[in-house]
Structures are given as structure tokens and as C-alpha cells.
Design a protein around this motif. Structure first.
Motif, short mmCIF file in Angstrom:
data_model
loop_
_atom_site.label_atom_id
_atom_site.label_comp_id
_atom_site.label_asym_id
_atom_site.label_seq_id
_atom_site.Cartn_x
_atom_site.Cartn_y
_atom_site.Cartn_z
N TRP A 213 0.84 -1.20 0.00
CA TRP A 213 0.00 0.00 0.00
C TRP A 213 0.88 1.26 0.00
N THR A 214 1.94 1.23 0.77
CA THR A 214 2.85 2.37 0.83
C THR A 214 3.50 2.62 -0.53
N ARG A 215 3.91 1.56 -1.21
CA ARG A 215 4.52 1.68 -2.53
C ARG A 215 3.53 2.33 -3.51
N GLN A 216 2.29 1.90 -3.46
CA GLN A 216 1.28 2.45 -4.36
C GLN A 216 1.04 3.94 -4.08
N ILE A 217 0.99 4.31 -2.81
CA ILE A 217 0.82 5.73 -2.45
C ILE A 217 2.02 6.55 -2.90
N CYS A 218 3.22 6.00 -2.76
CA CYS A 218 4.43 6.71 -3.18
C CYS A 218 4.42 6.96 -4.68
N PHE A 219 4.00 5.98 -5.46
CA PHE A 219 3.91 6.17 -6.91
C PHE A 219 2.90 7.26 -7.25
N LEU A 220 1.76 7.28 -6.56
CA LEU A 220 0.76 8.32 -6.81
C LEU A 220 1.29 9.70 -6.45
N LEU A 221 1.93 9.82 -5.30
CA LEU A 221 2.49 11.11 -4.90
C LEU A 221 3.56 11.58 -5.88
N GLY A 222 4.38 10.66 -6.35
CA GLY A 222 5.41 11.02 -7.33
C GLY A 222 4.81 11.48 -8.64
N ARG A 223 3.69 10.92 -9.02
CA ARG A 223 3.03 11.33 -10.27
C ARG A 223 2.29 12.64 -10.10
N TRP A 224 1.59 12.81 -8.98
CA TRP A 224 0.80 14.03 -8.76
C TRP A 224 1.68 15.25 -8.51
N PHE A 225 2.79 15.06 -7.78
CA PHE A 225 3.65 16.17 -7.42
C PHE A 225 5.03 16.00 -8.03
N SER A 226 5.08 15.78 -9.32
CA SER A 226 6.35 15.50 -10.00
C SER A 226 7.28 16.71 -10.02
N ASP A 227 6.75 17.91 -9.81
CA ASP A 227 7.59 19.11 -9.82
C ASP A 227 8.23 19.40 -8.46
N PHE A 228 7.87 18.62 -7.44
CA PHE A 228 8.38 18.84 -6.10
C PHE A 228 9.29 17.71 -5.66
N GLN A 229 10.18 18.03 -4.71
CA GLN A 229 11.00 16.98 -4.10
C GLN A 229 10.24 16.49 -2.88
N ILE A 230 9.89 15.22 -2.86
CA ILE A 230 9.12 14.63 -1.77
C ILE A 230 10.06 13.86 -0.86
N ILE A 231 9.96 14.12 0.45
CA ILE A 231 10.78 13.42 1.44
C ILE A 231 9.83 12.66 2.36
N MET A 232 9.99 11.34 2.42
CA MET A 232 9.17 10.48 3.28
C MET A 232 9.98 10.07 4.50
N ILE A 233 9.33 10.03 5.65
CA ILE A 233 9.95 9.59 6.89
C ILE A 233 9.35 8.24 7.25
N ALA A 234 10.20 7.24 7.47
CA ALA A 234 9.71 5.88 7.72
C ALA A 234 10.34 5.32 8.99
N ASP A 235 9.54 4.50 9.67
CA ASP A 235 10.02 3.81 10.85
C ASP A 235 9.19 2.54 11.03
N GLY A 236 9.75 1.55 11.66
CA GLY A 236 9.01 0.33 11.95
C GLY A 236 8.72 -0.50 10.73
N PRO A 237 7.44 -0.81 10.48
CA PRO A 237 7.11 -1.72 9.37
C PRO A 237 7.36 -1.13 7.99
#
Length: 88
Positions: A7-31
């Protein structure tokens, strides 16, 4: 049923497509700390995560065969040897 990393991978692909002009930084921990997830989404965003200083990193196991005992593969990284050889 999809895993949390799927699910996280799918959301990341959507965010990358929707906001392709921005640099997106994700913070991850645990699972969310899944190497395959980081490798597949690194073209779309940057990951920041907390890793342990003493990880047990192993190579992927061979394909399972019925009746096979559980095998621990070769360690990929020996942190104690790295710290001992590192110049201070």
C-alpha cells in the motif's frame, strides 16, 4: 491481501506522479523499513529512516523446497569488523 509495504509503494507512486515538480521526502520507521520499497520508489521520492547500529543483514534465502530445514544465509555486513577497521 496486500501488505502494508505494498500500500505504501502504491501511495508513493501516486504522490510522485501528482507532485512531480516537487521533491518529496518520506519519513519511515518500523514496518515501513523495507529495502525493496526504498529501491522501487527512489526515483520518485527521498526516504529518511532510522536504522539500527547493529543490524543482522542476511542475503535472501534460496527458494523454499518442501521438507527443507530453515537456513540462515551468509551475513552481508559485519558491523563489528567495520567499526574495528575504521580509522578514528
Amino acid at each position: 491481501m496486500k501488505k502494508l509495504s505494498d500500500w505504501t509503494r502504491q501511495i508513493c507512486f501516486l504522490l510522485g506522479r501528482w507532485f512531480s515538480d516537487f521533491q518529496i521526502i518520506m519519513i519511515a520507521d518500523g514496518p515501513y523499513v523495507v529495502i525493496e520499497l526504498f529501491a522501487e520508489t527512489r526515483m520518485y521520492l527521498t526516504w529518511t529512516t532510522r536504522f539500527r547500529m547493529n543490524p543482522s543483514l542476511y542475503d535472501f534465502p534460496p527458494p523454499y523446497q518442501k521438507g527443507q530445514l530453515y537456513l540462515i544465509n551468509k551475513t552481508l555486513f559485519d558491523h563489528l569488523a567495520f567499526v574495528a577497521t575504521r580509522a578514528t
